[in-house]
Design an enzyme around this catalytic site. Structure first.
Site, PDB file in Angstrom:
ATOM      1  CG  HIS A 141      -1.987  -1.038   1.157  1.00 37.00           C
ATOM      2  ND1 HIS A 141      -3.332  -0.725   1.121  1.00 37.00           N
ATOM      3  CD2 HIS A 141      -1.910  -2.395   1.091  1.00 37.00           C
ATOM      4  CE1 HIS A 141      -4.036  -1.845   1.056  1.00 37.00           C
ATOM      5  NE2 HIS A 141      -3.193  -2.872   1.039  1.00 37.00           N
ATOM      6  CG  HIS A 193      -2.403  -4.276   5.293  1.00 39.71           C
ATOM      7  ND1 HIS A 193      -1.225  -4.356   4.591  1.00 39.71           N
ATOM      8  CD2 HIS A 193      -3.335  -4.914   4.538  1.00 39.71           C
ATOM      9  CE1 HIS A 193      -1.440  -5.001   3.447  1.00 39.71           C
ATOM     10  NE2 HIS A 193      -2.710  -5.355   3.387  1.00 39.71           N
ATOM     11  CB  ALA A 218       0.056  -7.229   5.834  1.00 38.48           C
ATOM     12  CG  ASP A 246      -0.211 -17.852  -3.144  1.00 38.39           C
ATOM     13  OD1 ASP A 246       0.122 -18.185  -1.982  1.00 38.39           O
ATOM     14  OD2 ASP A 246       0.130 -16.765  -3.651  1.00 38.39           O
ATOM     15  N   GLY A 247       0.247 -21.269  -1.781  1.00 41.38           N
ATOM     16  CA  GLY A 247       1.474 -21.991  -1.488  1.00 41.38           C
ATOM     17  C   GLY A 247       2.678 -21.072  -1.349  1.00 41.38           C
ATOM     18  CG  ASP A 271      -4.645  -9.807  -1.789  1.00 42.44           C
ATOM     19  OD1 ASP A 271      -5.262  -8.821  -2.248  1.00 42.44           O
ATOM     20  OD2 ASP A 271      -3.639  -9.700  -1.076  1.00 42.44           O
TER      21      ASP A 271
HETATM   22 ZN    ZN Z   1      -3.585  -6.627   1.877  1.00 42.31          ZN
END
Ligand code: ZN
Length: 381
Positions: A141, A193, A218, A246-247, A271
């Site tokens: 971000h 986050h 995060a 996703d590993g 994501d």
């Molecule tokens: Zn995020």
């Protein structure tokens, strides 16, 4: 009318090996064993022999895809939505990451204005991830636009105005006030986050937080004397918790561990960023350039910047990493997210009166057909 016959109907709570399902308009009107569901003469017939029929999949966190990024240009939401049925996604929360408030307002307007001729996955409202995040855990971000939680800034964040879920860091000043205000309006609030301690995380849950954004990513690592947000999300019974399976974002062994603790509180998310569905190369996430190889998307310093995961692959990964059944995995993209959003009377299951959103899969759990609002919107090959 559409009559689907000979399907293995599989929902989080039912399994009918030789089933039939009848759709009238946008709704499911009947389903059951083949011999118990009559086929009206006027219905079109789809023979689903050898296929599994599941409720449509709901994705709570996706930043873009097919070369398009929602934060860089919110008007791309509908184009990406049209491509998502190929991955089994029938409804989703377009995710806008930390950016100026005007940009979030633009995304709200976009999501509220469905194009007349639109065919694709239904945006259920935005997931606004930021700007009330902890700068220490900013991930990909842009820190320029991070700010403390602020009641004035969220004045128009309601489901009716296109905001369904907000990720924030509960330890920031005034966060608890903002959480309570959003929850009172029906917005789901998530912790993410964040550098929250265990105590700060519990205070956030007490204020109404009911989701955890990409568990393990995060946020401070789990420590046995300082369990932090991860310890709170894994053990408190209230929140649903998102994971990027996703590993790469989480080691498979840790996925397996978390799955055993979370069970039906787990929500699989991708994501995914704009390189999802695209070749390797250079892309954007929000304001940053991202390099995408065959498996991951990263900033120049190596920070993971979203994923290139698709939701069907996430389901197959979960089964592989944990040994769970497809029926168990299915819950994480159907009933669990639908319940979190308060939509489980209409979505996330197959029952008379529900929206006719569904996915047909082959025996390897690859998407063969996707039906949204009673219409076949995707066919493989
Ligand atoms: Zn995020």
């Amino acid at each position: 009318m559409l009559y689907i016959k000979n399907a293995h109907i599989l929902t989080p709570v039912r399994s009918i090996l030789d089933g039939a399902l009848l759709i009238d308009g946008e709704k499911i009107v009947a389903l059951g064993p083949l011999e118990q569901v009559a086929c009206p003469v006027e219905a079109a017939v789809l023979d689903a022999h050898g296929l599994i029929l599941t409720p449509g999949w709901v994705e709570l966190q996706i930043n873009g895809g097919f070369g398009l990024d929602f934060t860089a240009d919110p008007s791309t939401i509908w184009t990406v939505a049209a491509g998502l049925p190929q991955y089994g996604v029938t409804a989703f929360l377009p995710t806008v990451i930390t950016s100026p408030l005007e940009n979030i307002a633009r995304a709200q307007q976009t999501v509220l204005n469905r194009p007349h001729d639109f065919v694709g996955a239904t945006p259920l409202g935005l997931h606004v991830e930021g700007p009330f995040l902890n700068p220490q855990k900013k991930g990909a971000h842009n820190p320029t636009y991070l700010r403390p939680p602020d009641l004035e800034a969220i004045r128009e964040w309601t489901p009716a105005q296109g905001v369904r879920l907000v990720t924030l860091a509960p330890e920031l000043p005034d966060a608890l006030q903002v959480i309570r205000a959003l929850v009172a309006r029906g917005v789901v609030v998530s912790a993410g986050h964040t550098a929250a301690t265990y105590e700060q995380a519990i205070a956030g849950l007490d204020a109404g937080i009911r989701y955890g954004t990409h568990l393990f990513n995060a946020q401070p690592a789990l420590h046995h004397r300082d369990p932090g947000l991860i310890g709170a999300l894994l053990t408190d019974r209230r929140p649903v918790v998102g994971m990027i399976v996703d590993g790469i974002h989480i080691h498979p062994a840790v996925v397996d561990m978390a799955w055993r603790l979370l069970g039906e509180r787990l929500s699989l998310v991708t994501d995914a960023m704009e390189a999802m569905g695209m070749p390797t190369g250079r892309y954007r996430l929000g304001d940053f350039e991202v390099t995408v190889d065959a498996t991951s998307a990263r900033l120049a310093d190596g920070t993971l910047a979203g994923s290139i995961l698709t939701l069907d692959a996430a389901l197959r990964n979960l089964m592989r990493f944990t040994g769970c059944t497809f029926q168990d995995a299915l819950k994480t993209v159907t009933l669990t997210p639908a319940r979190l959003l308060g939509l489980d009377d209409r979505r996330g299951q197959l029952a008379p009166g529900c929206v006719a959103d569904m996915v047909l899969l082959d025996g390897s759990y690859r998407v063969v057909k996707t039906i949204i609002g009673g219409r076949i919107v995707y066919e493989n090959g």
